[in-house]
Design an enzyme around this catalytic site. Structure first.
Site, PDB file in Angstrom:
ATOM      1  N   CYS A 122       0.805  -1.222   0.000  1.00 51.81           N
ATOM      2  CA  CYS A 122       0.000   0.000   0.000  1.00 51.81           C
ATOM      3  C   CYS A 122       0.840   1.276   0.000  1.00 51.81           C
ATOM      4  O   CYS A 122       0.316   2.358  -0.287  1.00 51.81           O
ATOM      5  CB  CYS A 122      -0.944   0.000   1.190  1.00 51.81           C
ATOM      6  SG  CYS A 122      -1.939  -1.505   1.310  1.00 51.81           S
ATOM      7  N   HIS A 258      -3.589   6.613   1.956  1.00 51.91           N
ATOM      8  CA  HIS A 258      -3.954   5.294   1.459  1.00 51.91           C
ATOM      9  C   HIS A 258      -5.366   4.968   1.935  1.00 51.91           C
ATOM     10  O   HIS A 258      -5.716   5.191   3.096  1.00 51.91           O
ATOM     11  CB  HIS A 258      -2.964   4.255   1.978  1.00 51.91           C
ATOM     12  CG  HIS A 258      -3.444   2.854   1.850  1.00 51.91           C
ATOM     13  ND1 HIS A 258      -3.960   2.343   0.678  1.00 51.91           N
ATOM     14  CD2 HIS A 258      -3.529   1.847   2.770  1.00 51.91           C
ATOM     15  CE1 HIS A 258      -4.313   1.093   0.866  1.00 51.91           C
ATOM     16  NE2 HIS A 258      -4.075   0.759   2.118  1.00 51.91           N
ATOM     17  N   ASN A 289     -10.347  -0.889  -0.823  1.00 51.37           N
ATOM     18  CA  ASN A 289      -8.894  -0.791  -0.619  1.00 51.37           C
ATOM     19  C   ASN A 289      -8.196  -1.431  -1.813  1.00 51.37           C
ATOM     20  O   ASN A 289      -8.241  -2.643  -1.987  1.00 51.37           O
ATOM     21  CB  ASN A 289      -8.523  -1.503   0.680  1.00 51.37           C
ATOM     22  CG  ASN A 289      -7.026  -1.477   0.982  1.00 51.37           C
ATOM     23  OD1 ASN A 289      -6.213  -1.235   0.099  1.00 51.37           O
ATOM     24  ND2 ASN A 289      -6.671  -1.755   2.214  1.00 51.37           N
TER      25      ASN A 289
END
Length: 333
Positions: A122, A258, A289
């Site tokens: 990420c 993020h 996500n």
């Protein structure tokens, strides 16, 4: 003593173009709740996610990357063969070798550009921005394509309650080049390998080879521990990135973290002390996500929705498996 020639590039860099590609399908919570014995209400409360984007079975990480890259290159106003380096950040490219970046470079017509993959999950997009900034300023490259891309739906167990329902498929790309004024601040980055077990692939490829009865490897996380780490340990990193850029929180127009969890994002805003006027990217609500792709996707969303504009000052921070993290202040394209 022999003197070597040393390249020197422009003093400053900035993002010249942005492109994104989301998975073709919007998958609502109701489609995922039965295997995890949960509910739409629970997922919304714990994560903020309403839908996540997932790609068709025959769409690859490179397909998503190519779509995003072509749009970024077009917005930058350059030709693919002007790109000197291609950086692909992904943890879901399904081959150990060759890397995905050379394949992508060939697809878009950037050969013989240098091309390499980053495995920083990420945080990978922000890692790529830091490397692209250094490559351009050093004179090693004139234009660098940075892509964060994932097809995480290939690596989820539908019955896993720890992370599977969070994840989506997408790609985001930017072109980095020289600028007359600073458009990318110093990158603040780091890692904590002592906590590497918090987010991981559950079985190694060697374990699978030795025991064919093991299921295909998928992703797992220790949710409560990850939540605490991201919510409280990443705010100081974000503040360091603001300070490194010579700014204060009051100078920030947009916060693009993020897109891990809406509760984490809200907690970080409080911890950093951002003014109420700051636009906070919350693309996770509709896209889920998407790991390395999430920051460029969230950037595209705030620009498309008109809540941010070209020239705004944005703080971006990526964090996740490794554990690794990276943050920098950028000027939006």
């Amino acid at each position: 003593m022999t003197t070597l020639n040393v390249r020197r590039g422009p003093e400053f860099t900035r993002i010249l173009g942005l492109g994104v590609a989301r998975g073709e399908n919007a998958v609502p919570n109701d489609d995922l709740i039965e295997p995890i014995n949960s509910s739409d209400e629970w997922i919304r409360k714990m994560t903020g996610i309403v839908t996540r984007v997932r790609a068709n079975e025959d769409t690859s990480v490179i397909d998503l990357s190519e779509r995003a890259a072509r749009d970024a290159i077009a917005q930058a106003g350059i030709e693919p063969d002007e790109i000197d380096a291609v950086i692909l950040s992904t943890i879901s490219y399904p081959r150990i070798t060759p890397g995905g970046a050379p394949v992508l470079a060939d697809r878009i017509g950037a050969t013989p550009a240098a091309a390499f993959d980053i495995s920083a999950a990420c945080a990978g997009y922000c890692y790529g921005i830091g490397q692209a900034d250094a490559l351009v300023r050093s004179g090693a490259a004139r234009y660098v394509l940075v892509v964060g891309a994932e097809k995480l739906s290939d690596f989820v167990d539908p019955a896993d309650r720890s992370i599977s329902y969070l994840l989506g498929d997408a790609a985001g790309a930017v072109v980095i080049g020289g600028s007359d004024a600073a458009g990318i601040g110093p990158t603040v980055w780091g890692s904590d390998g002592s906590a590497s077990e918090l987010i991981k692939q559950d079985h190694t490829w060697l374990e699978i080879r030795e025991d064919r009865d093991l299921p295909f490897p998928t992703l797992r996380q220790e949710g409560p521990s990850v939540f605490k780490w991201a919510s409280f340990k990443m705010a100081p990193v974000a503040l360091q990135a603001i300070e490194a850029a010579g700014l204060t929180p009051d100078d920030i127009d947009v916060f693009i973290p993020h897109q891990a969890n809406l509760r984490i994002i809200d907690q970080m805003v409080k911890q950093i002390g951002l003014p109420e006027s700051v636009v906070v990217a919350k693309d996770i609500v509709d896209s889920g996500n998407t790991s390395a792709a999430s920051i460029p996707l969230a950037t595209e969303r705030v620009l498309r929705d008109g809540v941010a504009k070209s020239g705004d000052v944005a703080l971006q921070i990526g964090f996740g498996a490794g554990l690794v993290y990276a943050a920098q202040v950028v000027v939006l394209p």
